[in-house]
Design a protein around this motif. Sequence first.
Motif, PDB file in Angstrom:
ATOM      1  N   PRO A 182       0.833  -1.209   0.000  1.00  0.00           N
ATOM      2  CA  PRO A 182       0.000   0.000   0.000  1.00  0.00           C
ATOM      3  C   PRO A 182       0.867   1.258   0.000  1.00  0.00           C
ATOM      4  CG  PRO A 182      -0.753  -1.559   1.660  1.00  0.00           C
ATOM      5  CD  PRO A 182       0.576  -2.052   1.181  1.00  0.00           C
TER       6      PRO A 182
ATOM      7  N   TYR B  95      -6.491  -3.031   0.750  1.00  0.00           N
ATOM      8  CA  TYR B  95      -5.370  -2.304   0.153  1.00  0.00           C
ATOM      9  C   TYR B  95      -4.225  -3.254  -0.194  1.00  0.00           C
ATOM     10  CZ  TYR B  95      -7.568   2.116   1.452  1.00  0.00           C
ATOM     11  OH  TYR B  95      -8.430   3.170   1.564  1.00  0.00           O
TER      12      TYR B  95
ATOM     13  N   GLN C  63      -5.099   6.171  -6.090  1.00  0.00           N
ATOM     14  CA  GLN C  63      -6.247   6.029  -5.196  1.00  0.00           C
ATOM     15  C   GLN C  63      -7.401   5.321  -5.907  1.00  0.00           C
ATOM     16  OE1 GLN C  63      -7.993   9.688  -3.541  1.00  0.00           O
ATOM     17  NE2 GLN C  63      -8.076   8.627  -1.577  1.00  0.00           N
TER      18      GLN C  63
ATOM     19  N   LEU D 271      -4.460   2.079   5.731  1.00  0.00           N
ATOM     20  CA  LEU D 271      -3.762   1.301   4.707  1.00  0.00           C
ATOM     21  C   LEU D 271      -3.267  -0.039   5.242  1.00  0.00           C
ATOM     22  CD1 LEU D 271      -1.659   4.174   3.108  1.00  0.00           C
ATOM     23  CD2 LEU D 271      -3.508   2.929   1.985  1.00  0.00           C
TER      24      LEU D 271
ATOM     25  N   VAL E  20      -5.032   1.220  -4.177  1.00  0.00           N
ATOM     26  CA  VAL E  20      -3.799   0.850  -3.469  1.00  0.00           C
ATOM     27  C   VAL E  20      -3.256   1.984  -2.615  1.00  0.00           C
ATOM     28  CG1 VAL E  20      -3.119  -0.852  -5.180  1.00  0.00           C
ATOM     29  CG2 VAL E  20      -2.334   1.516  -5.430  1.00  0.00           C
TER      30      VAL E  20
END
Length: 440
Positions: free
Chosen positions: A343, A392, A361, A386, A365
């Motif tokens: 992430p 993610y 975004q 995250l 990720v």
Amino acid sequence: MARIVITTWGSFGDLNPYLGLATALRARGHHPVMAMPAVYAPAIAAAGLEHAITEPDADPALDPQLVRRVLHPRHGAESIFREVLLPVLAESHASLLRAAQGADFLVSHPAAVTAPIVAEQLAMPWVSTVLSPLLFMSGYDPIVPPPAPWVRHVPWAWRMKTAPWIADAGRQISNRWMEPLQQFRESLGLRRVATPMFEGQHSPHGVLAMFSRVFGGPFTDWPPHTTITGQLLFDASYGATLEPALARFLDAGEPPVVFTLGSSAVMIADRFWDESLAAVRRLGRRGVLLAGPVHAPRLAAGAPPSVHVVSEAPHSLLFARAAAVVHQCGMGTLGTALRAGVPQLAVPFANDQPDNADRLQRLGVAEVLYPSRYRAWRVARALRTLLEEPAYTRRARELAGVVATERGAEAACDAIEGILDRVTRNPLRDTAADAATASG
């Protein structure tokens, strides 16, 4: 085999992909020549490549105020062209023309504004390149304009509807900046070109989109003969191995959060490093700060054992051992993080970075936090999301699987060799293409 001149200007993010291309071309028996400013000489020499010095010889590492201007959220791109590139058009043209004499092929970067002129004058086959999707300014692929980052919050349907208008506005604004280039062309007896910063920079022979296909495209309003190659890797500018102390730190515990601002934004970091240090303390996580030579000694002296501070490190080796990466959203840095499958927290400053951050975004990720809002509590909150939300990491690993199949340097070499083969078999076709460029 072919003598191939490669020209670029910018940060290491604008150099390393072309070093990767040059080393791949050399492996195929070609003779690459790096037509680039003197500031790149150590990196080019370390790669064992021939160097022809060109203008502009502006070294951002010696001028933090220049970096601050070219990374200004609203006026960064304008400063790059009006302050750095356009004032030395004659010198840039003369130095690149010398470097290209006797060559078989030319590879240009968007900042190499005299490359299309040299290719036209020498009737030389060439490819243009882009490192980020923003530079295609597509009406079918909504962008986040650097002066208007708020656009990313607008509903997608509205963004799709207004994308052509935003793209046209970007062309009109850039045309005002690029008027000196048009006048320089006329002084050489050449015709003006449409939108020299966008369509006008591209070769009729081929365009290399040197980023991952996960970002989408090609779209119907991209230049003809565009090849999405994937990222071109070259990490040796930051060293070939992890320094022993960093390797020991990584071996001693859980994967850390890595913080980096590349080779340019690191010079105008302001509160970034102190807020980052406070954020990992809030999280109770281990961290690695690639803080650059100015900030690293101070930060290292005050960092707790859970945080390791170094000036720089090879991203490809470090990111693969990270829990997450916090970065400025240059395409080289984010591409390496995509390949690592982790992430990302995007902290975009200017130019293509806000658009790159928005794309990350939307891919699922990354989270985005602008420098003006970069405070420890917000950083910690975003990183907690995250790291604790499995979607993610799952999405990052899915995309890493796609990126791992891309062979950027090989695809770029194939495209270049395909053009060279066409020229060898039918040189009149490419002479006609040059004429088409002049009348565009």
